[in-house]
Write an enzyme that holds these catalytic residues in place. Structure first.
Site, PDB file in Angstrom:
ATOM      1  N   LYS A  13       3.751 -69.176  37.327  1.00 55.68           N
ATOM      2  CA  LYS A  13       2.752 -68.331  36.660  1.00 55.68           C
ATOM      3  C   LYS A  13       2.201 -68.997  35.388  1.00 55.68           C
ATOM      4  O   LYS A  13       2.789 -69.964  34.879  1.00 55.68           O
ATOM      5  CB  LYS A  13       3.389 -66.979  36.314  1.00 55.68           C
ATOM      6  CG  LYS A  13       3.781 -66.130  37.525  1.00 55.68           C
ATOM      7  CD  LYS A  13       4.383 -64.798  37.064  1.00 55.68           C
ATOM      8  CE  LYS A  13       4.785 -63.920  38.221  1.00 55.68           C
ATOM      9  NZ  LYS A  13       5.346 -62.624  37.765  1.00 55.68           N
ATOM     10  N   TYR A  53      -1.152 -59.082  44.894  1.00 52.76           N
ATOM     11  CA  TYR A  53      -0.413 -57.944  44.348  1.00 52.76           C
ATOM     12  C   TYR A  53      -0.915 -56.603  44.894  1.00 52.76           C
ATOM     13  O   TYR A  53      -0.751 -55.570  44.229  1.00 52.76           O
ATOM     14  CB  TYR A  53      -0.485 -57.973  42.819  1.00 52.76           C
ATOM     15  CG  TYR A  53       0.395 -59.048  42.200  1.00 52.76           C
ATOM     16  CD1 TYR A  53       1.779 -59.070  42.431  1.00 52.76           C
ATOM     17  CD2 TYR A  53      -0.142 -60.039  41.395  1.00 52.76           C
ATOM     18  CE1 TYR A  53       2.591 -60.050  41.876  1.00 52.76           C
ATOM     19  CE2 TYR A  53       0.668 -61.027  40.837  1.00 52.76           C
ATOM     20  CZ  TYR A  53       2.034 -61.019  41.078  1.00 52.76           C
ATOM     21  OH  TYR A  53       2.840 -61.989  40.523  1.00 52.76           O
ATOM     22  N   ASN A 116       7.436 -63.474  33.279  1.00 56.03           N
ATOM     23  CA  ASN A 116       8.711 -63.873  33.895  1.00 56.03           C
ATOM     24  C   ASN A 116       8.583 -65.135  34.742  1.00 56.03           C
ATOM     25  O   ASN A 116       9.368 -65.372  35.653  1.00 56.03           O
ATOM     26  CB  ASN A 116       9.319 -62.702  34.667  1.00 56.03           C
ATOM     27  CG  ASN A 116       8.433 -62.237  35.805  1.00 56.03           C
ATOM     28  OD1 ASN A 116       7.384 -62.827  36.065  1.00 56.03           O
ATOM     29  ND2 ASN A 116       8.856 -61.208  36.505  1.00 56.03           N
ATOM     30  N   HIS A 119       6.542 -66.235  40.597  1.00 58.98           N
ATOM     31  CA  HIS A 119       6.462 -65.269  41.688  1.00 58.98           C
ATOM     32  C   HIS A 119       7.075 -65.902  42.933  1.00 58.98           C
ATOM     33  O   HIS A 119       6.903 -67.096  43.175  1.00 58.98           O
ATOM     34  CB  HIS A 119       4.996 -64.927  41.991  1.00 58.98           C
ATOM     35  CG  HIS A 119       4.835 -64.169  43.281  1.00 58.98           C
ATOM     36  ND1 HIS A 119       4.950 -62.806  43.342  1.00 58.98           N
ATOM     37  CD2 HIS A 119       4.635 -64.601  44.554  1.00 58.98           C
ATOM     38  CE1 HIS A 119       4.801 -62.417  44.609  1.00 58.98           C
ATOM     39  NE2 HIS A 119       4.612 -63.492  45.367  1.00 58.98           N
ATOM     40  N   GLU A 130       0.950 -63.286  51.653  1.00 58.13           N
ATOM     41  CA  GLU A 130       0.625 -63.973  50.389  1.00 58.13           C
ATOM     42  C   GLU A 130       0.132 -65.420  50.562  1.00 58.13           C
ATOM     43  O   GLU A 130      -0.790 -65.842  49.870  1.00 58.13           O
ATOM     44  CB  GLU A 130       1.879 -63.995  49.489  1.00 58.13           C
ATOM     45  CG  GLU A 130       2.240 -62.618  48.969  1.00 58.13           C
ATOM     46  CD  GLU A 130       3.644 -62.542  48.376  1.00 58.13           C
ATOM     47  OE1 GLU A 130       4.355 -63.576  48.321  1.00 58.13           O
ATOM     48  OE2 GLU A 130       4.026 -61.443  47.959  1.00 58.13           O
TER      49      GLU A 130
HETATM   50  P1  IDP Z   1       8.954 -59.652  41.435  1.00 61.29           P
HETATM   51  O1  IDP Z   1       7.976 -60.641  40.822  1.00 61.29           O
HETATM   52  O2  IDP Z   1      10.369 -59.908  40.962  1.00 61.29           O
HETATM   53  O3  IDP Z   1       8.843 -59.549  42.932  1.00 61.29           O
HETATM   54  P2  IDP Z   1       7.562 -57.092  41.326  1.00 61.29           P
HETATM   55  O4  IDP Z   1       8.262 -55.768  41.204  1.00 61.29           O
HETATM   56  O5  IDP Z   1       6.980 -57.452  42.650  1.00 61.29           O
HETATM   57  O6  IDP Z   1       8.595 -58.208  40.837  1.00 61.29           O
HETATM   58  O7  IDP Z   1       6.435 -57.125  40.228  1.00 61.29           O
HETATM   59  C1  IDP Z   1       5.428 -58.116  40.240  1.00 61.29           C
HETATM   60  C2  IDP Z   1       5.250 -58.648  38.842  1.00 61.29           C
HETATM   61  O8  IDP Z   1       4.699 -57.622  38.029  1.00 61.29           O
HETATM   62  C3  IDP Z   1       6.534 -59.052  38.123  1.00 61.29           C
HETATM   63  O9  IDP Z   1       6.981 -60.353  38.445  1.00 61.29           O
HETATM   64  C4  IDP Z   1       6.121 -58.942  36.673  1.00 61.29           C
HETATM   65  O10 IDP Z   1       5.355 -60.088  36.266  1.00 61.29           O
HETATM   66  C5  IDP Z   1       5.191 -57.737  36.705  1.00 61.29           C
HETATM   67  N1  IDP Z   1       5.882 -56.491  36.378  1.00 61.29           N
HETATM   68  C6  IDP Z   1       6.754 -55.814  37.169  1.00 61.29           C
HETATM   69  N2  IDP Z   1       7.208 -54.698  36.560  1.00 61.29           N
HETATM   70  C7  IDP Z   1       6.593 -54.672  35.364  1.00 61.29           C
HETATM   71  C8  IDP Z   1       6.646 -53.768  34.246  1.00 61.29           C
HETATM   72  O11 IDP Z   1       7.345 -52.763  34.265  1.00 61.29           O
HETATM   73  N3  IDP Z   1       5.870 -54.087  33.173  1.00 61.29           N
HETATM   74  C9  IDP Z   1       5.078 -55.197  33.133  1.00 61.29           C
HETATM   75  N4  IDP Z   1       4.998 -56.073  34.157  1.00 61.29           N
HETATM   76  C10 IDP Z   1       5.746 -55.818  35.246  1.00 61.29           C
HETATM   77 MG    MG Z   2       7.330 -58.808  44.142  1.00 57.02          MG
END
Ligand code: IDP
Ligand code: MG
Length: 154
Positions: A13, A53, A116, A119, A130
Site C-alpha cells: 500500500k 474493496y 497497515n 493488502h 481482485e
Molecule cells: P484486511 O486488509 O486485513 O483484509 P479488511 O477488513 O478487509 O482487512 O479491511 C480492508 C482495509 O480497510 C484494511 O486493511 C485497512 O486498511 C482498512 N480498515 C479496516 N478496518 C478499518 C477501520 O476500522 N478503520 C480504518 N480503516 C480500516
Molecule cells: Mg480484506
C-alpha cells in the site's frame, strides 16, 4: 487442500511505498520460498479501488480507505506457492496492527488500522475477484524456480 501452485494477490500500500518498505516486503515473500509471478508499481485509480474493496462499500471507513489507496503509488504483485493465500495472510498479520504479533509485516512496521502497509486476498474467491483489477492474464509469468526442489518435498 495443500497446493504448491496456489496464487494470491498482494498490494504493497501507499504507506509502505512512501516509508521505503517495498524491498522489505518483497524480501519476506522471497525468503519464505514463495514465487513472484507478476509485479508492478501502480497508481491505483478510484475505479480500481472500488473494485478491489467492493465488499467494504457502505462501511464507515470505506471512503477514507479508497482515498488512502489512491493517494500515492502502490506495488501490485501475484505470488504463488503452497497455501499462498493463508500463508501470506499469516505473514501480513491481523488487520489491526496492535493485534499483530512481532514477526508479521503489520506487527513489525505499523501502528494504525488504516495505514497497515499491505493488502492480501483472504480466499480463493477474493483472489479471483481482485487480481484482474490489476493484471491481465498475459502479465502473469509461468516459469520454473530452480530453488523449488530445495523448498518443497516432492
Ligand atoms: P484486511 O486488509 O486485513 O483484509 P479488511 O477488513 O478487509 O482487512 O479491511 C480492508 C482495509 O480497510 C484494511 O486493511 C485497512 O486498511 C482498512 N480498515 C479496516 N478496518 C478499518 C477501520 O476500522 N478503520 C480504518 N480503516 C480500516
Ligand atoms: Mg480484506
Amino acid at each position: 487442500m495443500t497446493q504448491t501452485n496456489e496464487r494470491t494477490f498482494l498490494l504493497i500500500k501507499p504507506d509502505a511505498v512512501q516509508r521505503g518498505f517495498i524491498g522489505k516486503v518483497v524480501s519476506r515473500i522471497e525468503e519464505k520460498g514463495l514465487k513472484i509471478v507478476a509485479l508492478k508499481m501502480v497508481q491505483v485509480t478510484p475505479e480500481q479501488a472500488a473494485r478491489q474493496y467492493a465488499c467494504h462499500k457502505g462501511r464507515p471507513f470505506y471512503d477514507s480507505l479508497v482515498q488512502f489507496i489512491c493517494s500515492s503509488p502502490s506495488v501490485a504483485m501475484l505470488v504463488e506457492g503452497r497455501d499462498a493465500i493463508a500463508l501470506c495472510r499469516k505473514m501480513m498479520g491481523a488487520t489491526d496492527p496492535k493485534e499483530s504479533p512481532p514477526g508479521t509485516i503489520r506487527g513489525d512496521f505499523s501502528l494504525d488500522v488504516k495505514h497497515n502497509l499491505i493488502h492480501g486476498s483472504d480466499s480463493p474467491e477474493s483472489f479471483a475477484q481482485e487480481f484482474p483489477v490489476y493484471f491481465r492474464d498475459d502479465e502473469i509469468l509461468n516459469y520454473h524456480l530452480d530453488l523449488e526442489r530445495w523448498i518443497y518435498y516432492s
